[in-house]
Design an enzyme around this catalytic site. Structure first.
Site, PDB file in Angstrom:
ATOM      1  N   ASP A 242       0.865  -1.258  -0.051  1.00 24.24           N
ATOM      2  CA  ASP A 242       0.045  -0.154  -0.126  1.00 24.24           C
ATOM      3  C   ASP A 242       0.793   1.023   0.013  1.00 24.24           C
ATOM      4  O   ASP A 242       0.435   2.392  -0.245  1.00 24.24           O
ATOM      5  CB  ASP A 242      -0.863   0.045   1.182  1.00 24.24           C
ATOM      6  N   SER A 243       2.292   1.010   0.073  1.00 20.94           N
ATOM      7  CA  SER A 243       3.133   2.303  -0.248  1.00 20.94           C
ATOM      8  C   SER A 243       2.966   2.595  -1.547  1.00 20.94           C
ATOM      9  O   SER A 243       3.493   3.945  -2.078  1.00 20.94           O
ATOM     10  CB  SER A 243       4.642   1.550  -0.062  1.00 20.94           C
TER      11      SER A 243
ATOM     12  N   ASP B 137      -0.691  -6.348   0.030  1.00 17.58           N
ATOM     13  CA  ASP B 137      -1.002  -5.678   0.960  1.00 17.58           C
ATOM     14  C   ASP B 137      -2.189  -5.409   1.248  1.00 17.58           C
ATOM     15  O   ASP B 137      -2.738  -4.838   0.429  1.00 17.58           O
ATOM     16  CB  ASP B 137       0.213  -4.580   0.941  1.00 17.58           C
TER      17      ASP B 137
ATOM     18  N   LYS C  66      -0.824  -9.655   3.219  1.00 15.50           N
ATOM     19  CA  LYS C  66      -0.113  -9.204   4.451  1.00 15.50           C
ATOM     20  C   LYS C  66      -1.161  -8.233   5.207  1.00 15.50           C
ATOM     21  O   LYS C  66      -1.842  -7.355   4.439  1.00 15.50           O
ATOM     22  CB  LYS C  66       1.176  -8.319   4.068  1.00 15.50           C
TER      23      LYS C  66
ATOM     24  N   GLU D  53      -1.364  -5.213   8.693  1.00 16.91           N
ATOM     25  CA  GLU D  53      -0.607  -4.772   9.900  1.00 16.91           C
ATOM     26  C   GLU D  53      -1.346  -4.977  11.277  1.00 16.91           C
ATOM     27  O   GLU D  53      -2.611  -5.143  11.558  1.00 16.91           O
ATOM     28  CB  GLU D  53      -0.698  -3.282   9.553  1.00 16.91           C
TER      29      GLU D  53
ATOM     30  N   GLU E  27       9.278  -3.630  11.061  1.00 18.02           N
ATOM     31  CA  GLU E  27       9.376  -1.990  10.544  1.00 18.02           C
ATOM     32  C   GLU E  27       9.906  -1.372  11.540  1.00 18.02           C
ATOM     33  O   GLU E  27       9.353  -0.990  12.703  1.00 18.02           O
ATOM     34  CB  GLU E  27       8.254  -1.615   9.634  1.00 18.02           C
TER      35      GLU E  27
HETATM   36  N1  LIG Z   1       8.718   5.278  -0.422  1.00 19.18           N
HETATM   37  C1  LIG Z   1       7.916   4.723   0.887  1.00 19.18           C
HETATM   38  N2  LIG Z   1       9.188   4.207   1.514  1.00 19.18           N
HETATM   39  C2  LIG Z   1       8.811   3.559   2.552  1.00 19.18           C
HETATM   40  O1  LIG Z   1       9.802   2.942   3.284  1.00 19.18           O
HETATM   41  C3  LIG Z   1       7.475   3.523   2.966  1.00 19.18           C
HETATM   42  C4  LIG Z   1       6.556   4.076   2.166  1.00 19.18           C
HETATM   43  N3  LIG Z   1       6.878   4.902   1.084  1.00 19.18           N
HETATM   44  N4  LIG Z   1       5.153   4.352   2.484  1.00 19.18           N
HETATM   45  C5  LIG Z   1       4.767   3.420   3.582  1.00 19.18           C
HETATM   46  C6  LIG Z   1       5.701   3.432   4.844  1.00 19.18           C
HETATM   47  C7  LIG Z   1       6.064   4.507   5.523  1.00 19.18           C
HETATM   48  N5  LIG Z   1       7.330   4.409   5.807  1.00 19.18           N
HETATM   49  C8  LIG Z   1       8.059   5.339   6.286  1.00 19.18           C
HETATM   50  C9  LIG Z   1       8.210   6.641   5.736  1.00 19.18           C
HETATM   51  C10 LIG Z   1       8.875   7.519   6.194  1.00 19.18           C
HETATM   52  C11 LIG Z   1       9.903   7.425   7.064  1.00 19.18           C
HETATM   53  C12 LIG Z   1      10.957   8.284   7.548  1.00 19.18           C
HETATM   54  O2  LIG Z   1      10.949   9.438   6.954  1.00 19.18           O
HETATM   55  N6  LIG Z   1      11.635   8.097   8.664  1.00 19.18           N
HETATM   56  C13 LIG Z   1      12.906   8.936   9.086  1.00 19.18           C
HETATM   57  C14 LIG Z   1      12.717   9.258  10.432  1.00 19.18           C
HETATM   58  C15 LIG Z   1      11.395   9.794  10.884  1.00 19.18           C
HETATM   59  C16 LIG Z   1      10.845  11.045  10.465  1.00 19.18           C
HETATM   60  O3  LIG Z   1      11.589  12.025  10.572  1.00 19.18           O
HETATM   61  O4  LIG Z   1       9.741  10.942   9.751  1.00 19.18           O
HETATM   62  C17 LIG Z   1      13.987   8.373   8.987  1.00 19.18           C
HETATM   63  O5  LIG Z   1      15.352   9.022   8.512  1.00 19.18           O
HETATM   64  O6  LIG Z   1      14.166   7.138   8.987  1.00 19.18           O
HETATM   65  C18 LIG Z   1      10.174   6.069   7.440  1.00 19.18           C
HETATM   66  C19 LIG Z   1       9.319   5.023   7.156  1.00 19.18           C
HETATM   67  C20 LIG Z   1       7.908   3.164   5.289  1.00 19.18           C
HETATM   68  N7  LIG Z   1       7.153   2.786   4.036  1.00 19.18           N
HETATM   69  C1  LIG Z   2       7.111  -0.821   3.604  1.00 15.54           C
HETATM   70  C2  LIG Z   2       6.439  -2.441   3.484  1.00 15.54           C
HETATM   71  C3  LIG Z   2       6.612  -3.160   4.787  1.00 15.54           C
HETATM   72  C4  LIG Z   2       4.934  -2.113   3.310  1.00 15.54           C
HETATM   73  O1  LIG Z   2       4.116  -2.262   4.155  1.00 15.54           O
HETATM   74  C5  LIG Z   2       4.498  -1.341   1.981  1.00 15.54           C
HETATM   75  O2  LIG Z   2       5.314  -1.302   0.840  1.00 15.54           O
HETATM   76  O3  LIG Z   2       3.538  -1.113   1.887  1.00 15.54           O
HETATM   77 MG   LIG Z   3       2.276  -1.516   3.614  1.00 12.28          MG
END
Ligand SMILES: Nc1nc(=O)c2c([nH]1)NC[C@@H]1CN(c3ccc(C(=O)N[C@@H](CCC(=O)O)C(=O)O)cc3)CN21
Ligand SMILES: CC(C)C(=O)C(=O)O
Ligand SMILES: [Mg+2]
Length: 271
Positions: free
Chosen positions: A50-51, A89, A119, A121, A187
């Site tokens: 769902d990303s 997902d 999958k 959550e 995650e």
């Molecule tokens: N492009 C993309 N990548 C992903 O990994 C992802 C998605 N979309 N969409 C669904 C979720 C959302 N996720 C995410 C999205 C953003 C961060 C992120 O920006 N993390 C920062 C720290 C937290 C913040 O400041 O928001 C990092 O540097 O890890 C992490 C996981 C993982 N998944």
């Molecule tokens: C980041 C993974 C685990 C996911 O759920 C997605 O891509 O939607």
């Molecule tokens: Mg997902």
């Protein structure tokens, strides 16, 4: 005939890999071209995530994504692979109300897409949903730690399982294993607690920002390939610079058309 005998990845291969200490690899995919490339390269599983809400549809979160939007993407991926295991997902709002609702959504993905598993959550809170789907013969990949569909409830993209959170993560992990999940995504959790969960569970753990001491790794392909605008979570390693490659290609194309360098003689049809 011989080259038709590519052995498909099945849930037992996830289990066997864990027992043999062989790492499992996954990427997301949302279309048949990338699915075919990653499959040919030998990836073990593809998640039609769902990303897609972020990377395909351009929403800021995964929350607006619907089952009707994911079904054609999942069908494209499932139809393109010869070996990889395809996981659908289940989006926000398609399984939380009840185990019946969850099974109904899982049936839709299995009947309409050709995916091999679903999958969803949540750990303890989703255990009854997982149990119901598994009892119907559909493999379930669980997803605990940071669960993006709850990002507003969790207060942002927060690391899970630290301090007091470690006990909750372990309880979630045990709950999804007991409910019959064949694997669990962890995650954004610290490496130490991910290692502990991995050691405690019989089913394989798949890390997304969970360090190296897990049974497999999964990344969003557009992050991994550098197709996005450069902002990726800390846990991502960029294996290519597709953003740069496509920017250079578009720039060159625009210039070539402007100067009539393209089309050249070899691109023209004879009279
Ligand atoms: N492009 C993309 N990548 C992903 O990994 C992802 C998605 N979309 N969409 C669904 C979720 C959302 N996720 C995410 C999205 C953003 C961060 C992120 O920006 N993390 C920062 C720290 C937290 C913040 O400041 O928001 C990092 O540097 O890890 C992490 C996981 C993982 N998944
Ligand atoms: C980041 C993974 C685990 C996911 O759920 C997605 O891509 O939607
Ligand atoms: Mg997902």
């Amino acid at each position: 005939m011989a080259d038709q005998a590519v052995k498909r990845v099945r849930t037992r291969h996830f289990q066997n890999a864990k027992e043999a200490g062989i790492k499992i690899t996954g990427l997301t995919s949302y279309d048949q071209l990338t699915a075919s490339i990653f499959d040919s390269a030998g990836i073990d599983f593809l998640l039609v995530g769902d990303s897609a809400g972020n990377v395909v549809f351009g929403h800021g979160t995964t929350l607006p994504v619907t089952v009707d939007e994911l079904i054609p993407l999942t069908r494209a991926v499932a139809g393109a692979v010869k070996r990889a295991f395809v996981v659908a997902d289940m989006p926000f709002g398609s399984y939380e109300i009840s185990p019946d609702e969850a099974l109904h959504t899982a049936f839709r993905f299995m009947k309409e897409t050709g995916a091999h598993a679903v999958k969803l959550e949540g750990g303890v809170r989703s255990a009854e949903q997982i149990r119901r789907i598994v009892e119907a013969g559909i493999p379930v990949m669980a997803h605990i730690g940071f669960t993006p569909q709850s990002e507003h409830g969790l207060g942002g993209h927060m690391i899970q399982g630290r301090g007091e959170g470690a006990e909750k993560l372990l309880a979630d992990a045990r709950a999804v294993e007991d409910a019959g999940a064949f694997a669990v995504v962890l995650e954004m959790v610290p490496s130490g607690i991910a290692a502990q969960v991995t050691k405690e569970l019989r089913i394989p753990t798949i890390g997304v920002g969970a360090g190296p001491h897990v049974d497999g790794q999964l990344l969003v392909w557009t992050d991994w390939a550098g197709l996005g605008n450069g902002r990726v979570p800390k846990f991502v390693k960029q294996y290519a610079d597709l953003h740069g490659v496509l920017t250079d290609a578009a720039t060159a194309y625009i210039a070539d058309v402007a100067t009539e360098s393209y089309p050249a003689a070899e691109h023209e049809y004879p009279e």
